[in-house]
Design a protein around this motif. Sequence first.
Motif: not given
Ligand SMILES: Cc1cn([C@H]2C[C@H](O)[C@@H](COP(=O)(O)OP(=O)(O)O[C@H]3O[C@H](C)C(=O)[C@H](O)[C@H]3O)O2)c(=O)[nH]c1=O
Length: 184
Positions: A119, A143, A72, A132
């Motif tokens: 991350h 995941e 990333k 990012y």
């Molecule tokens: C990461 C991702 C999520 N989603 C959907 C899945 C869930 O319905 C929603 C929120 O996902 P999540 O709660 O996992 O989002 P973050 O907590 O911001 O997750 C990210 O947080 C840390 C900082 C990271 O580096 C990763 O890129 C990623 O895991 O977006 C998608 O459709 N595509 C994606 O690439």
Amino acid sequence: MKFKETILKGCFEIEPQLFADERGYFYESYHLKKFQENTGIDIQFVQDNESKSKYGVVRGLHLQRGEFAQAKLVRVLSGKILDIAVDVRKDSPTYGQSIAVELSDENKKQLFIPTGFLHGFSVLSDEAVVYYKCDAFYNKASEDGVNPLDMDLQIDWQIPSSDMLLSEKDRHAKSFRELTPVSL
Ligand SMILES: Cc1cn([C@H]2C[C@H](O)[C@@H](COP(=O)(O)OP(=O)(O)O[C@H]3O[C@H](C)C(=O)[C@H](O)[C@H]3O)O2)c(=O)[nH]c1=O
């Protein structure tokens, strides 16, 4: 554009060259050739992500495994975050060590995190928009993650615990000890 490798091999802090004038500013936020020449990494980003979070949010600690493992390149479009990368590469001499880099729309710094790292980030401003690039597509089934408040990692998110806001998923993530190191 200045590239500086961190204490965790493969992670780079990047400082862009800003051209300011009476209108405002211009800078190259990404340049493949300069990236490859300065890091020695042959990268091809395939997905861009953007998230907005309010003060106190902690997102992470996440990674994807196998063919969907993601490197990333992180920057902040508005606000300020503490960006954290934790080395979880199998047999790495810095396994379990982390770096914390303040990224903001002020310093315009970027952090490159290769595969094999967890991350996450905490939001230090009223709100932050984080943008990012990833070099592999999102794949929910690949995941994995660790609780950002893990006692062994002892990460200082610079947010009082009473102000912290985590997703249900992150609050119930596994401990660092339970994580299988990443074989590259
Ligand atoms: C990461 C991702 C999520 N989603 C959907 C899945 C869930 O319905 C929603 C929120 O996902 P999540 O709660 O996992 O989002 P973050 O907590 O911001 O997750 C990210 O947080 C840390 C900082 C990271 O580096 C990763 O890129 C990623 O895991 O977006 C998608 O459709 N595509 C994606 O690439």
